[in-house]
Write an enzyme that holds these catalytic residues in place. Sequence first.
Site, PDB file in Angstrom:
ATOM      1  N   GLU A  48      70.926 -25.390  36.086  1.00 16.56           N
ATOM      2  CA  GLU A  48      72.290 -25.664  35.614  1.00 16.56           C
ATOM      3  C   GLU A  48      72.994 -26.632  36.581  1.00 16.56           C
ATOM      4  O   GLU A  48      72.895 -26.485  37.798  1.00 16.56           O
ATOM      5  CB  GLU A  48      73.030 -24.324  35.557  1.00 16.56           C
ATOM      6  CG  GLU A  48      74.455 -24.366  35.084  1.00 16.56           C
ATOM      7  CD  GLU A  48      75.083 -22.974  35.088  1.00 16.56           C
ATOM      8  OE1 GLU A  48      76.122 -22.798  34.431  1.00 16.56           O
ATOM      9  OE2 GLU A  48      74.530 -22.064  35.752  1.00 16.56           O
ATOM     10  N   LYS A 117      77.708 -24.676  27.543  1.00 12.74           N
ATOM     11  CA  LYS A 117      77.637 -23.248  27.848  1.00 12.74           C
ATOM     12  C   LYS A 117      78.659 -22.488  27.012  1.00 12.74           C
ATOM     13  O   LYS A 117      79.801 -22.924  26.857  1.00 12.74           O
ATOM     14  CB  LYS A 117      77.908 -23.054  29.340  1.00 12.74           C
ATOM     15  CG  LYS A 117      77.638 -21.670  29.900  1.00 12.74           C
ATOM     16  CD  LYS A 117      77.782 -21.728  31.412  1.00 12.74           C
ATOM     17  CE  LYS A 117      77.459 -20.430  32.110  1.00 12.74           C
ATOM     18  NZ  LYS A 117      77.522 -20.573  33.587  1.00 12.74           N
ATOM     19  N   CYS A 174      72.761 -19.885  31.872  1.00  9.96           N
ATOM     20  CA  CYS A 174      73.100 -18.840  32.842  1.00  9.96           C
ATOM     21  C   CYS A 174      73.783 -17.629  32.222  1.00  9.96           C
ATOM     22  O   CYS A 174      73.147 -16.763  31.664  1.00  9.96           O
ATOM     23  CB  CYS A 174      73.948 -19.451  33.965  1.00  9.96           C
ATOM     24  SG  CYS A 174      73.966 -18.416  35.464  1.00  9.96           S
ATOM     25  N   GLY A 377      29.914  18.300  19.435  1.00  4.08           N
ATOM     26  CA  GLY A 377      28.621  18.052  20.050  1.00  4.08           C
ATOM     27  C   GLY A 377      28.824  17.400  21.400  1.00  4.08           C
ATOM     28  O   GLY A 377      29.496  16.371  21.513  1.00  4.08           O
ATOM     29  N   GLY A 381      27.382  12.348  27.511  1.00  3.75           N
ATOM     30  CA  GLY A 381      27.850  10.971  27.613  1.00  3.75           C
ATOM     31  C   GLY A 381      29.363  10.913  27.716  1.00  3.75           C
ATOM     32  O   GLY A 381      30.063  11.931  27.660  1.00  3.75           O
ATOM     33  N   LEU A 382      29.874   9.692  27.831  1.00  2.51           N
ATOM     34  CA  LEU A 382      31.304   9.497  28.088  1.00  2.51           C
ATOM     35  C   LEU A 382      32.204   9.979  26.955  1.00  2.51           C
ATOM     36  O   LEU A 382      33.185  10.695  27.171  1.00  2.51           O
ATOM     37  CB  LEU A 382      31.576   8.008  28.343  1.00  2.51           C
ATOM     38  CG  LEU A 382      31.491   7.516  29.786  1.00  2.51           C
ATOM     39  CD1 LEU A 382      31.643   6.002  29.823  1.00  2.51           C
ATOM     40  CD2 LEU A 382      32.567   8.163  30.638  1.00  2.51           C
ATOM     41  N   ASP A 383      31.909   9.551  25.722  1.00  3.99           N
ATOM     42  CA  ASP A 383      32.831   9.823  24.619  1.00  3.99           C
ATOM     43  C   ASP A 383      32.977  11.308  24.335  1.00  3.99           C
ATOM     44  O   ASP A 383      34.094  11.816  24.159  1.00  3.99           O
ATOM     45  CB  ASP A 383      32.359   9.095  23.358  1.00  3.99           C
ATOM     46  CG  ASP A 383      32.554   7.595  23.454  1.00  3.99           C
ATOM     47  OD1 ASP A 383      33.323   7.146  24.325  1.00  3.99           O
ATOM     48  OD2 ASP A 383      31.946   6.862  22.646  1.00  3.99           O
ATOM     49  N   SER A 384      31.856  12.018  24.266  1.00  5.34           N
ATOM     50  CA  SER A 384      31.949  13.454  23.977  1.00  5.34           C
ATOM     51  C   SER A 384      32.588  14.200  25.142  1.00  5.34           C
ATOM     52  O   SER A 384      33.280  15.211  24.940  1.00  5.34           O
ATOM     53  CB  SER A 384      30.571  14.029  23.659  1.00  5.34           C
ATOM     54  OG  SER A 384      29.688  13.905  24.757  1.00  5.34           O
ATOM     55  N   THR A 499      26.533   6.191  12.797  1.00  4.75           N
ATOM     56  CA  THR A 499      25.725   6.456  11.614  1.00  4.75           C
ATOM     57  C   THR A 499      26.628   6.913  10.485  1.00  4.75           C
ATOM     58  O   THR A 499      27.325   7.928  10.621  1.00  4.75           O
ATOM     59  CB  THR A 499      24.668   7.531  11.908  1.00  4.75           C
ATOM     60  OG1 THR A 499      23.796   7.061  12.936  1.00  4.75           O
ATOM     61  CG2 THR A 499      23.856   7.867  10.659  1.00  4.75           C
ATOM     62  N   LYS A 630      32.555   1.338   6.835  1.00  9.10           N
ATOM     63  CA  LYS A 630      32.657   2.581   7.605  1.00  9.10           C
ATOM     64  C   LYS A 630      34.113   2.862   7.989  1.00  9.10           C
ATOM     65  O   LYS A 630      34.573   4.006   7.947  1.00  9.10           O
ATOM     66  CB  LYS A 630      31.795   2.500   8.865  1.00  9.10           C
ATOM     67  CG  LYS A 630      30.304   2.400   8.603  1.00  9.10           C
ATOM     68  CD  LYS A 630      29.521   2.296   9.900  1.00  9.10           C
ATOM     69  CE  LYS A 630      28.030   2.115   9.629  1.00  9.10           C
ATOM     70  NZ  LYS A 630      27.251   1.935  10.875  1.00  9.10           N
TER      71      LYS A 630
END
Length: 669
Positions: A48, A117, A174, A377, A381-384, A499, A630
Amino acid sequence: MRNEFGFLRAGCITPMLKLADVGSNADRIIETAKTAAEQGCDLIVFPELCITGYTNADLFMQKLLYSNALKQLLRITDETSDLNAFIAVGLPVLHENRLYNCAVMISGGCILGIVPKTYIPNHNEFYEHRWFSSGADVFSDSILIDNKEIPFGTDLLFKIGYQNNTCTAGIELCEDMWAPVPPSVRKSLAGAELIINLSSSNELAGKADYRRELIEKLSGQQLSAYIYCSSGVFESSTDTVFGGHRIVAENGRLLVESERFERTDGFTYADIDLDFIRHERINNKTFSECAATELTRKKDAGSFIFVELEDYEYTDDTTAPSKDFTHDMLMRYIDPAPFVPTAPEKRSERCREIFSIQSAALASRLIHIGCKKVVLGLSGGLDSTLALLVCIEAFKSLDFDISGINCLTMPGFGTTKRTRSNAEKLCASVGLKIESIDITAAVRQHFNDINHDEGIKNVTYENAQARERTQILMDKANQLGGIVIGTGDLSEQAMGWSTYNGDHMSMYAVNTGVPKTLVRFLVEYYIEHLADKKTSGILTDINNTPISPELLPPDSNGEIAQKTEEKIGPYELHDFFLYQVVRCGYEPLKVLFLARAAFNGKNGISEYTRDEIKKWLVLFYKRFFSQQFKRSCVPDGPKVGTIALSPRADWRMPSDASVKMWLDELEDY
């Protein structure tokens, strides 16, 4: 830096300044503007009143000051005419016997327009009303300068760029930004994708933080980029100090921020992603509806004047969109893990929030259906594992006995000792029993029933195991009066890595909104904040286990042979693709370009070649399109972030859409 990927390079400059020495200040503006143009800036913003200095006080009433400032404006316009950039500078302008604090947009040797302004501060340390009038008081919408009629007013919007590579910018000054309803609101609603603020904001303890947060909020609220450039330490320090704060924000995100209190010319550059801003505005119907409402509330509310540079000739070939714009030239940070906050404290907070969403969602579902038992189930593994931890937290929040969490391990042809052992040890450490049902005999019987040779380890071989496990889980849930908890994550949904009517199905899917790159950090969060020492050790080993469906036999050492990422590619790439394609709506070449910028091997980040990225991107598109069927019938599950692929949430797509156009774009690149 005009290019085919929709980026506009904005530069903010706080030049060294001499109060009231308009000739010297013009020299610095011209020199620094040339430097910015050499760096590829399409838009260059100065503070400005930068031609005179902001803190001239009653000197603003001197004709010599404001008349010579106007002469220097003409010189700046002339001497920057060949820069192929749009430049915003500030100076006092006499119009209709009033003095206005103005921003002027220049380019190609032309003064395009002048914006006064609107809100003139006259409180605390500010006395601007003593010298300047508000832009709201302007009667005439033009001013004669150098025998040319120049647009003048608060409702000017500027076309920035050349030929087909343009965007729309609005200007405020401003104090306008600090108003309860800033002028930028109406300008954004009227089409301004960039908001430029020429400022002289003094520094007070804590003010910089508030200023930054305000700019981030405004850019997010207005779905725009906000370019802010303020005066520096060369202003008078009689009563106040100015820091030269420069900020570029985009849609609520800080792109770049300067240091303050520099005693040299200050430069700050960033590449603004116009494609993303436009995608957000197309996607957000509230924005367009608000524009329709607000801009027609008053008869004259939508009367904006669009100003553009006409009949401008390029000075050289560099002004045209160019394929020479490479990923290493990009002046903005491209996050290789867009779903995972980089800062540990933010990442921890994000994980805490996601755990809360997941567990609250499951708890609500259990209460609604009057159920106190779940079945899942547990593979090791990670996800379950994450699904189990969510179940535990949901049961705790409801004061349910965690014995209602029924875990099954269902070893098959590919189950390794490591994963099965981890599943069993994890249940023991949290006080749960785990039932083991070996599926090999049942699957072999099924192979006999359908006349499948067990030696042919194809998709039939693999999916038969997944469907057998799902059948067991569903029947167990019926037997126990519970529901099956799905363990699949968002990344698997995107890639169709499940699946159909196997692990694709459940009665409630708690991980459905969590991308694979975030799952590991959620488990780490549990380790750090919720698990005891024994459980932490087990979870750490699970976190270090290769990702695998374990549907093919182990190797000769009994280790996992079937590794998902060797088959379909690195999840860190696929999650990156998912974010850019679904969240941002980018075309394939831009996704490839951004991936090359993100995965550069620097600071511990993975590095991939162009051909590697292209290979996995092609696969991503093929699977994303082919596996939509899916996603069209996924179970219920909570959205936890900015992307969900359920047809009941964010993503609706025909299952038979063609991917040809997306692949064609990548084919010859």
